[in-house]
Design an enzyme around this catalytic site. Structure first.
Site, PDB file in Angstrom:
ATOM      1  CB  SER A 252      -2.291  84.861   8.741  1.00  0.00           C
ATOM      2  OG  SER A 252      -2.429  85.240   7.397  1.00  0.00           O
ATOM      3  CE  LYS A 253       2.802  92.183   7.356  1.00  0.00           C
ATOM      4  NZ  LYS A 253       1.965  93.154   6.715  1.00  0.00           N
ATOM      5  NE  ARG A 254       0.089  83.624   4.415  1.00  0.00           N
ATOM      6  CZ  ARG A 254      -0.532  82.525   4.797  1.00  0.00           C
ATOM      7  NH1 ARG A 254      -1.434  81.974   4.039  1.00  0.00           N
ATOM      8  NH2 ARG A 254      -0.251  81.970   5.954  1.00  0.00           N
TER       9      ARG A 254
END
Ligand code: GLU
Length: 480
Positions: A252-254
């Site tokens: 995930s981008k996070r």
């Protein structure tokens, strides 16, 4: 029939690694067949819209070489290629579908729908629209439209029977129509939902193959029903699995490594990223793993795609990146390394020479700056660096070695690699010591570091005679 594939990202402000992989597979399918690769921007979800996000998509795709034959900025016969510019088209087709009996106007307001959902959830049933407006008479509909009542257009899903669609990886999937929601096709703001727009656009743009994430599998039967209602032929579907960070978590981008831009910022090369990403969920026929984009196109085959989730392995990406770095010409590498070298090394040095020392030992570009931070100025260092068991050196032996090396180096008139090499090796021969007895302390004395790209001779050549002598004298002072 010409193969036409499309990459249809939503403008989120970054290119997710999963999106890049979809784009890559999509591109390969088209190019392998001599067909067209189309870029379409799916920006109908205005809440998620990010300013400048289209440009990020264009520049990232161009950087990796996935050039589109048709798309927003290059045009083509099937435009516009940005969904918000196609509003009128969706409205026309939604209205057509109402006339054909495959859709209907719905005037239910938010309050009613929220309450309906709450009641359904409280009683443990899957929230679905209760088809309240499906039975409105044409007169009732007309009256509401004339009165300007806000509306949406919903899909009229058959009340019974089943729908089967085919996916290349998953085979035939059949669902009971009774489980499908009369989903919204056209929203109150006049924009289509993704679920409607993708069908209209794929049809009108003559798309033959659709590659997308398998989060769309559940909605796919509804798309099949839309194609049927319009009497259109469906494209070939390939739903691919997610790219995972580990067995449980999606990338995930996070977590900071899920976008193409993140990977570039971490010092990976575009070509290596593309090469590695191709191997996530796709296997080439043989053992070979290193492919340029044109080679990938030639090698690509849908039968190599897998429906198991692929785990993103940063170490593997590093190894591939290192291979790409090794394969570059010294000039090419120097060019891409220079900005990283320049971060910590601002002096007037021969960058090509520094780069040639770095090339064999660099895996990712971001490692470069820390390796060359001693060229401008010596760092403070501990005398312990002179102790090396293997070389049998210590601060005491270093003092002797440096005292011997200093006059030898002072005597060199033409300062270059060969002259420095020959002088120091003559000294080594004269003293009947091991190479390391002299070279280790000289390297520490002029770099102040345990590890350096290149050895004593290379470093001395790059920093020049005056600086080499100055550093050795200072180090001798430290050694007392
Ligand atoms: N806009 C969708 C997304 O970004 C694309 C899905 C598709 O390719 O149909 O997930």
């Amino acid at each position: 029939m010409e193969v036409r594939t499309r990459f249809a990202p939503s403008p989120t402000g970054y290119l997710h690694v999963g999106g890049l992989r979809t784009a890559l597979f999509t591109y390969c399918i088209a190019k392998k067949a001599g067909g067209k690769f189309i870029l379409r921007i799916e920006d109908t979800d205005r809440e998620r819209y990010v300013e400048g996000a289209n440009e990020v998509i264009y520049s990232s795709l161009r950087a990796v070489g996935l050039n589109w034959d048709e798309g927003p900025d290059v045009g083509g016969d099937y435009g516009p290629y940005i969904q918000t510019e196609r509003r009128a088209i969706y409205k026309e087709y939604a209205e057509k579908l109402v006339e054909m009996g495959g859709a209907y106007y719905c005037f239910c307001d938010k309050d009613r729908l929220t309450e309906l959902k709450a009641v359904q959830e409280a009683s443990g049933v899957n929230p679905m629209y209760d088809r309240h407006c499906r039975s409105l008479s044409p007169e009732e509909v007309k009256a509401k439209l004339d009165a300007g009542t806000p509306y949406v257009i919903r899909q009229k899903i058959p009340l019974d029977g089943t729908t089967t669609f085919h996916d290349v990886l998953y085979g035939d999937i059949t669902v009971e129509n009774s489980t499908l929601d009369d989903q919204i096709l056209l929203k109150t703001d006049g924009l289509p939902t993704y679920n409607f727009a993708n069908v209209i656009d794929d049809h009108l743009m003559n798309i033959t193959h659709v590659v997308r994430g398998n989060e769309y599998l559940a909605s796919a039967p509804k798309y099949t029903l839309l194609y049927k209602a319009f009497g259109w032929e469906e494209p070939v579907y390939i739903h691919v699995e997610h790219i995972m960070r580990d067995k449980q978590h999606k990338l995930s981008k996070r977590d900071g490594d899920a976008s193409y831009e993140d990977l570039i910022n971490k010092g990976f090369l575009s070509d290596a990223i593309v090469n590695y990403i191709a191997l996530l969920g796709w296997s080439p026929k043989g053992e070979r793993e290193i492919f340029t984009l044109p080679e990938l196109v030639a090698e690509f085959d849908i039968s190599g795609l897998s429906k198991s989730p692929a785990i993103f392995d940063p170490l593997k990406l590093r190894a591939i990146n290192a291979e790409y770095i090794r394969a570059m010409s010294p000039e090419e590498f120097s060019k891409i390394a220079e900005p990283y070298i320049r971060k910590t090394c601002k002096g007037n040095f021969d960058i090509l020479k520094i780069a040639s020392l770095l090339q064999p030992r660099t895996e990712v570009l971001t490692e470069i700056s820390d390796q060359v931070d001693f060229f401008d100025e010596m760092p403070d260092y501990s005398l312990e660096l002179y102790s090396n068991k293997k070389m049998k050196t210590s601060p005491e032996t270093a003092k002797i070695a440096l005292e011997k090396a200093l006059p030898v180096l002072e005597n060199i008139t033409d300062w270059n690699f060969d002259s420095i090499h020959d002088s120091l090796f003559n000294l080594i021969a004269e003293m009947e010591v091991k190479n390391g007895y002299i070279l280790w302390p000289v390297r520490v004395a002029i770099s102040g570091k345990q590890f350096t790209p290149g050895g004593a001779i290379e470093i001395a050549e790059i920093i020049g005679k005056d600086e080499t002598l100055k550093r050795i004298r200072r180090s001798l002072d430290m050694l007392g």
